[in-house]
Design a protein around this motif. Structure first.
Motif, PDB file in Angstrom:
ATOM      1  N   TYR A 143       0.846  -1.188   0.000  1.00  0.00           N
ATOM      2  CA  TYR A 143       0.000   0.000   0.000  1.00  0.00           C
ATOM      3  C   TYR A 143       0.889   1.247   0.000  1.00  0.00           C
ATOM      4  O   TYR A 143       1.831   1.335   0.793  1.00  0.00           O
ATOM      5  CB  TYR A 143      -0.875   0.072   1.252  1.00  0.00           C
ATOM      6  N   GLU A 144       0.579   2.204  -0.849  1.00  0.00           N
ATOM      7  CA  GLU A 144       1.162   3.537  -0.770  1.00  0.00           C
ATOM      8  C   GLU A 144       0.045   4.477  -0.343  1.00  0.00           C
ATOM      9  O   GLU A 144      -0.949   4.626  -1.051  1.00  0.00           O
ATOM     10  CB  GLU A 144       1.743   3.962  -2.115  1.00  0.00           C
ATOM     11  N   ILE A 145       0.200   5.102   0.806  1.00  0.00           N
ATOM     12  CA  ILE A 145      -0.861   5.905   1.414  1.00  0.00           C
ATOM     13  C   ILE A 145      -0.393   7.355   1.473  1.00  0.00           C
ATOM     14  O   ILE A 145       0.647   7.651   2.077  1.00  0.00           O
ATOM     15  CB  ILE A 145      -1.192   5.370   2.820  1.00  0.00           C
ATOM     16  N   HIS A 146      -1.156   8.233   0.845  1.00  0.00           N
ATOM     17  CA  HIS A 146      -0.721   9.621   0.677  1.00  0.00           C
ATOM     18  C   HIS A 146      -1.659  10.611   1.358  1.00  0.00           C
ATOM     19  O   HIS A 146      -2.872  10.536   1.202  1.00  0.00           O
ATOM     20  CB  HIS A 146      -0.625   9.961  -0.814  1.00  0.00           C
ATOM     21  N   GLU A 147      -1.074  11.505   2.127  1.00  0.00           N
ATOM     22  CA  GLU A 147      -1.765  12.625   2.795  1.00  0.00           C
ATOM     23  C   GLU A 147      -2.856  12.180   3.775  1.00  0.00           C
ATOM     24  O   GLU A 147      -3.930  12.785   3.835  1.00  0.00           O
ATOM     25  CB  GLU A 147      -2.383  13.566   1.743  1.00  0.00           C
ATOM     26  N   PRO A 148      -2.633  11.135   4.588  1.00  0.00           N
ATOM     27  CA  PRO A 148      -3.702  10.703   5.492  1.00  0.00           C
ATOM     28  C   PRO A 148      -4.056  11.719   6.566  1.00  0.00           C
ATOM     29  O   PRO A 148      -5.211  11.765   7.006  1.00  0.00           O
ATOM     30  CB  PRO A 148      -3.139   9.420   6.123  1.00  0.00           C
ATOM     31  N   ARG A 149      -3.100  12.577   6.974  1.00  0.00           N
ATOM     32  CA  ARG A 149      -3.372  13.515   8.057  1.00  0.00           C
ATOM     33  C   ARG A 149      -3.727  14.918   7.562  1.00  0.00           C
ATOM     34  O   ARG A 149      -3.930  15.825   8.376  1.00  0.00           O
ATOM     35  CB  ARG A 149      -2.161  13.595   9.004  1.00  0.00           C
ATOM     36  N   ALA A 150      -3.811  15.109   6.241  1.00  0.00           N
ATOM     37  CA  ALA A 150      -4.206  16.423   5.702  1.00  0.00           C
ATOM     38  C   ALA A 150      -5.699  16.644   5.940  1.00  0.00           C
ATOM     39  O   ALA A 150      -6.511  15.729   5.801  1.00  0.00           O
ATOM     40  CB  ALA A 150      -3.899  16.496   4.214  1.00  0.00           C
ATOM     41  N   THR A 151      -6.065  17.863   6.279  1.00  0.00           N
ATOM     42  CA  THR A 151      -7.472  18.178   6.540  1.00  0.00           C
ATOM     43  C   THR A 151      -8.214  18.638   5.294  1.00  0.00           C
ATOM     44  O   THR A 151      -9.443  18.632   5.269  1.00  0.00           O
ATOM     45  CB  THR A 151      -7.580  19.273   7.613  1.00  0.00           C
ATOM     46  N   ASP A 152      -7.465  19.043   4.249  1.00  0.00           N
ATOM     47  CA  ASP A 152      -8.100  19.625   3.062  1.00  0.00           C
ATOM     48  C   ASP A 152      -7.926  18.765   1.815  1.00  0.00           C
ATOM     49  O   ASP A 152      -8.214  19.212   0.709  1.00  0.00           O
ATOM     50  CB  ASP A 152      -7.540  21.025   2.794  1.00  0.00           C
ATOM     51  N   ARG A 153      -7.449  17.515   1.965  1.00  0.00           N
ATOM     52  CA  ARG A 153      -7.260  16.620   0.821  1.00  0.00           C
ATOM     53  C   ARG A 153      -7.746  15.224   1.176  1.00  0.00           C
ATOM     54  O   ARG A 153      -7.589  14.777   2.316  1.00  0.00           O
ATOM     55  CB  ARG A 153      -5.778  16.561   0.402  1.00  0.00           C
ATOM     56  N   LYS A 154      -8.302  14.549   0.191  1.00  0.00           N
ATOM     57  CA  LYS A 154      -8.710  13.162   0.398  1.00  0.00           C
ATOM     58  C   LYS A 154      -7.474  12.264   0.464  1.00  0.00           C
ATOM     59  O   LYS A 154      -6.535  12.442  -0.306  1.00  0.00           O
ATOM     60  CB  LYS A 154      -9.616  12.690  -0.744  1.00  0.00           C
ATOM     61  N   THR A 155      -7.477  11.320   1.365  1.00  0.00           N
ATOM     62  CA  THR A 155      -6.397  10.338   1.436  1.00  0.00           C
ATOM     63  C   THR A 155      -6.453   9.444   0.207  1.00  0.00           C
ATOM     64  O   THR A 155      -7.498   8.874  -0.114  1.00  0.00           O
ATOM     65  CB  THR A 155      -6.517   9.487   2.709  1.00  0.00           C
ATOM     66  N   ILE A 156      -5.318   9.322  -0.499  1.00  0.00           N
ATOM     67  CA  ILE A 156      -5.232   8.480  -1.691  1.00  0.00           C
ATOM     68  C   ILE A 156      -4.407   7.240  -1.360  1.00  0.00           C
ATOM     69  O   ILE A 156      -3.377   7.322  -0.699  1.00  0.00           O
ATOM     70  CB  ILE A 156      -4.590   9.234  -2.871  1.00  0.00           C
ATOM     71  N   ILE A 157      -4.880   6.092  -1.848  1.00  0.00           N
ATOM     72  CA  ILE A 157      -4.203   4.818  -1.626  1.00  0.00           C
ATOM     73  C   ILE A 157      -3.930   4.165  -2.979  1.00  0.00           C
ATOM     74  O   ILE A 157      -4.852   3.955  -3.771  1.00  0.00           O
ATOM     75  CB  ILE A 157      -5.061   3.852  -0.787  1.00  0.00           C
ATOM     76  N   ALA A 158      -2.664   3.882  -3.258  1.00  0.00           N
ATOM     77  CA  ALA A 158      -2.302   3.061  -4.410  1.00  0.00           C
ATOM     78  C   ALA A 158      -1.870   1.705  -3.876  1.00  0.00           C
ATOM     79  O   ALA A 158      -1.167   1.630  -2.857  1.00  0.00           O
ATOM     80  CB  ALA A 158      -1.179   3.705  -5.210  1.00  0.00           C
ATOM     81  N   PHE A 159      -2.281   0.634  -4.532  1.00  0.00           N
ATOM     82  CA  PHE A 159      -1.941  -0.691  -4.003  1.00  0.00           C
ATOM     83  C   PHE A 159      -1.543  -1.649  -5.122  1.00  0.00           C
ATOM     84  O   PHE A 159      -1.947  -1.510  -6.279  1.00  0.00           O
ATOM     85  CB  PHE A 159      -3.098  -1.275  -3.188  1.00  0.00           C
TER      86      PHE A 159
END
Length: 210
Positions: A143-159
């Protein structure tokens, strides 16, 4: 000048004018002010273990998933206790509550065998297919998990998922998904949709320096 002083600690200090510039402990680990020409690693190990017993989930809280890193990479080598299981990934919302409804995730995936997948009403991020408890059956998921703690962006997951399915055949699923709402996702977890994760399985989580 060079001064050598023996002791029984097993450690070595390199000093200049009485100031330690570099040290080597008894295990051979080096510590220095800097290493000229050597770059810091871009991946920092944050967690990882081989499970000593069956586990219902592997969870990562805000003590590990902090604002220090914008991206994380998780490798999971998993096998279910109960035959026929899909490895699922779920996040917490901005209150720490697990997100588990069909409005919480969106996903697109390519399947090496079977019909490609596209669904905007998911209750988890999934590799679609399942593995089992037969000889040689297990799943390896990246899993590559991007920006999970950002408040203004959706968390994106590439797997990228390779697994041995319940027929003993090699299978592949790769794709991307996201949390449906832009918010601070306070942690995540992996688990099987049908019973526990078997003991002896392992995982490792890295933070990615930007």
């Amino acid at each position: 000048g060079l001064k050598i002083v023996s002791d029984t600690s097993g450690a070595i200090d390199f000093q200049s004018n009485g100031v330690t510039k570099m040290s080597m402990d008894a295990s051979g680990n080096l510590t220095a002010n800097s290493f000229v020409g050597v770059s810091e690693p871009s991946l920092v190990k944050l967690a990882g273990e081989t499970l000593s017993s069956n586990a219902s989930t592997v969870e990562f809280s805000t003590s590990t998933i902090t604002t220090t890193y914008k991206s994380y990479i998780l490798y999971a080598r998993m096998r279910p206790v109960t035959d026929v299981g899909r490895l699922l990934l779920r996040f917490n919302d901005n209150t720490g509550t697990v997100m588990a409804t069909v409005t919480d995730y969106q996903e697109q995936a390519y399947r090496g065998v079977g019909i490609d997948f596209d669904d905007d009403t998911m209750s988890a991020i999934t590799p679609i297919g399942g593995t089992g408890t037969g000889t040689g059956e297990f799943v390896v998921q990246k899993y590559e998990i991007h920006e999970p703690r950002a408040t203004d962006r959706k968390t994106i997951i590439a797997f990228h998922c390779g697994y041995i399915d319940v027929n003993g055949d090699s299978a592949l699923t790769m794709g991307s998904g996201c949390c449906s709402v832009a918010e601070d996702n306070q942690g995540f977890r992996i688990f099987f949709d049908n019973g526990d994760i078997a003991s002896g399985r392992s995982y490792v989580l890295f933070g990615v320096k930007s």
